[in-house]
Design a protein around this motif. Sequence first.
Motif, PDB file in Angstrom:
ATOM      1  N   VAL A  68       0.834  -1.196   0.000  1.00 43.63           N
ATOM      2  CA  VAL A  68       0.000   0.000   0.000  1.00 43.63           C
ATOM      3  C   VAL A  68       0.873   1.251   0.000  1.00 43.63           C
ATOM      4  O   VAL A  68       1.800   1.373   0.808  1.00 43.63           O
ATOM      5  N   PHE A  69       0.567   2.175  -0.889  1.00 46.81           N
ATOM      6  CA  PHE A  69       1.196   3.490  -0.869  1.00 46.81           C
ATOM      7  C   PHE A  69       0.466   4.426   0.088  1.00 46.81           C
ATOM      8  O   PHE A  69       1.085   5.118   0.890  1.00 46.81           O
ATOM      9  N   GLU A  70      -0.875   4.444  -0.015  1.00 48.40           N
ATOM     10  CA  GLU A  70      -1.671   5.368   0.795  1.00 48.40           C
ATOM     11  C   GLU A  70      -2.983   4.717   1.187  1.00 48.40           C
ATOM     12  O   GLU A  70      -3.641   4.066   0.355  1.00 48.40           O
ATOM     13  N   LEU A  71      -3.387   4.900   2.429  1.00 44.34           N
ATOM     14  CA  LEU A  71      -4.737   4.566   2.880  1.00 44.34           C
ATOM     15  C   LEU A  71      -5.488   5.868   3.127  1.00 44.34           C
ATOM     16  O   LEU A  71      -4.934   6.818   3.692  1.00 44.34           O
ATOM     17  N   ASP A  72      -6.733   5.917   2.694  1.00 40.39           N
ATOM     18  CA  ASP A  72      -7.597   7.080   2.937  1.00 40.39           C
ATOM     19  C   ASP A  72      -6.981   8.376   2.396  1.00 40.39           C
ATOM     20  O   ASP A  72      -7.045   9.430   3.033  1.00 40.39           O
ATOM     21  N   TYR A  73      -6.423   8.287   1.206  1.00 41.94           N
ATOM     22  CA  TYR A  73      -5.898   9.482   0.551  1.00 41.94           C
ATOM     23  C   TYR A  73      -7.070  10.334   0.076  1.00 41.94           C
ATOM     24  O   TYR A  73      -7.995   9.833  -0.586  1.00 41.94           O
ATOM     25  N   GLN A  74      -7.054  11.597   0.403  1.00 40.11           N
ATOM     26  CA  GLN A  74      -8.160  12.493   0.059  1.00 40.11           C
ATOM     27  C   GLN A  74      -7.843  13.230  -1.240  1.00 40.11           C
ATOM     28  O   GLN A  74      -6.805  13.887  -1.346  1.00 40.11           O
ATOM     29  N   VAL A  75      -8.739  13.103  -2.214  1.00 40.73           N
ATOM     30  CA  VAL A  75      -8.529  13.755  -3.495  1.00 40.73           C
ATOM     31  C   VAL A  75      -9.780  14.546  -3.863  1.00 40.73           C
ATOM     32  O   VAL A  75     -10.907  14.084  -3.657  1.00 40.73           O
ATOM     33  N   LEU A  76      -9.570  15.754  -4.368  1.00 36.32           N
ATOM     34  CA  LEU A  76     -10.687  16.609  -4.769  1.00 36.32           C
ATOM     35  C   LEU A  76     -11.051  16.289  -6.212  1.00 36.32           C
ATOM     36  O   LEU A  76     -10.231  16.462  -7.125  1.00 36.32           O
ATOM     37  N   VAL A  77     -12.286  15.801  -6.422  1.00 39.44           N
ATOM     38  CA  VAL A  77     -12.747  15.384  -7.741  1.00 39.44           C
ATOM     39  C   VAL A  77     -13.799  16.373  -8.228  1.00 39.44           C
ATOM     40  O   VAL A  77     -14.816  16.576  -7.552  1.00 39.44           O
ATOM     41  N   PRO A  78     -13.596  16.990  -9.395  1.00 32.22           N
ATOM     42  CA  PRO A  78     -14.579  17.954  -9.909  1.00 32.22           C
ATOM     43  C   PRO A  78     -15.977  17.339  -9.989  1.00 32.22           C
ATOM     44  O   PRO A  78     -16.161  16.242 -10.508  1.00 32.22           O
ATOM     45  N   GLY A  79     -16.943  18.033  -9.433  1.00 34.17           N
ATOM     46  CA  GLY A  79     -18.321  17.566  -9.468  1.00 34.17           C
ATOM     47  C   GLY A  79     -18.689  16.607  -8.354  1.00 34.17           C
ATOM     48  O   GLY A  79     -19.871  16.321  -8.141  1.00 34.17           O
ATOM     49  N   LEU A  80     -17.687  16.089  -7.638  1.00 29.93           N
ATOM     50  CA  LEU A  80     -17.935  15.143  -6.553  1.00 29.93           C
ATOM     51  C   LEU A  80     -17.506  15.680  -5.203  1.00 29.93           C
ATOM     52  O   LEU A  80     -18.042  15.285  -4.174  1.00 29.93           O
ATOM     53  N   THR A 216       4.578 -12.450   4.317  1.00 29.20           N
ATOM     54  CA  THR A 216       4.816 -11.010   4.280  1.00 29.20           C
ATOM     55  C   THR A 216       6.293 -10.742   4.023  1.00 29.20           C
ATOM     56  O   THR A 216       7.145 -11.599   4.239  1.00 29.20           O
ATOM     57  N   THR A 217       6.579  -9.528   3.574  1.00 31.02           N
ATOM     58  CA  THR A 217       7.954  -9.127   3.282  1.00 31.02           C
ATOM     59  C   THR A 217       8.004  -7.615   3.287  1.00 31.02           C
ATOM     60  O   THR A 217       7.078  -6.939   3.742  1.00 31.02           O
ATOM     61  N   ARG A 218       9.080  -7.043   2.776  1.00 29.69           N
ATOM     62  CA  ARG A 218       9.194  -5.606   2.595  1.00 29.69           C
ATOM     63  C   ARG A 218       9.674  -5.326   1.179  1.00 29.69           C
ATOM     64  O   ARG A 218      10.484  -6.069   0.621  1.00 29.69           O
ATOM     65  N   VAL A 219       9.163  -4.255   0.599  1.00 30.72           N
ATOM     66  CA  VAL A 219       9.617  -3.789  -0.707  1.00 30.72           C
ATOM     67  C   VAL A 219      10.045  -2.342  -0.519  1.00 30.72           C
ATOM     68  O   VAL A 219       9.204  -1.463  -0.301  1.00 30.72           O
ATOM     69  N   GLY A 220      11.350  -2.101  -0.565  1.00 27.48           N
ATOM     70  CA  GLY A 220      11.823  -0.776  -0.218  1.00 27.48           C
ATOM     71  C   GLY A 220      11.424  -0.474   1.212  1.00 27.48           C
ATOM     72  O   GLY A 220      11.645  -1.277   2.120  1.00 27.48           O
ATOM     73  N   GLY A 221      10.784   0.651   1.424  1.00 24.34           N
ATOM     74  CA  GLY A 221      10.350   1.005   2.767  1.00 24.34           C
ATOM     75  C   GLY A 221       8.933   0.593   3.098  1.00 24.34           C
ATOM     76  O   GLY A 221       8.404   0.967   4.153  1.00 24.34           O
ATOM     77  N   TYR A 222       8.313  -0.211   2.230  1.00 31.78           N
ATOM     78  CA  TYR A 222       6.903  -0.569   2.411  1.00 31.78           C
ATOM     79  C   TYR A 222       6.736  -1.989   2.937  1.00 31.78           C
ATOM     80  O   TYR A 222       7.401  -2.928   2.468  1.00 31.78           O
TER      81      TYR A 222
END
Length: 267
Positions: A68-80, A216-222
């Motif tokens: 996972v890169f981001e959980l609950d990333y907030q993005v502003l969507v036009p019209g939504l 489980t493992t790690r990929v880079g810092g993730y």
Amino acid sequence: MESEEYAPMSGSNTICTATVLLETGMVPMKEPITQLTLDTAAGLVTVEAKCEGGKCKSVAFDNVPAFVFELDYQVLVPGLGEVSVDIAWGGMMYVLVAAASVGLKVESRYSTQLVEIGERIKRAVQATYTPVHPVNPKIKGVSILAFTEPLVEENGCKAAVNTVVVSPGRFDRSPCGTGTCARLAVLHARGQLAEGEVFKHRSIIGTEFTSHIRGTTRVGGYKAVLPTVAGRAWITSFKQVVLDSSDPFPEGFRVGDQWQMAPSSLL
């Protein structure tokens, strides 16, 4: 190969490719189990096919690590307005959105809205966030979106429905292999799915992949999970594609009735 890119990895196409290789004899079939390794742009993928009577009864693949890169990333969507999404790698870069969060359900009757809104959300994410694979920096940027339904308990295992929106605006008819791997990473990161638990993932037409986290493992810092996904494919046709030297469109063409692109990109 997707409509607009060469994907680093495709789970459903891995299952299809293994089925074709074995059922046509391009690779010798060994019953009851045939094992092989496929080389993909995302990395080596091992496959185990259960075979009987010259047919692949099921094909399971051990995919590259998902994270996972981001959980609950907030993005502003036009019209939504502001939409909460998860961003994860499962062999492709995914935006995952709870369908209910934008007033939809993963059902055919919402097809038009799912495609249109899915493309809008994806474009909004692309404009604000560019994930880069920590091991292979040539793989970057989200290119695909999955609408998800809630996780449910079902006959001793966990299950959920999803649909993947592929540009320029269509659904993956399968439950999506790399999408399943991305969902496994998100579920594990949220503490909703443990290592070894079975997760059944279904598509908008009811097809199903069975999956689990084998480690489980790690990929880079993730922190990452090792996903295994199983499904089945059927050969439906044999085709021959040819290229005529006099063809005025040797690389194909796009027109605006299907490809939702800027006018300058169309014929």
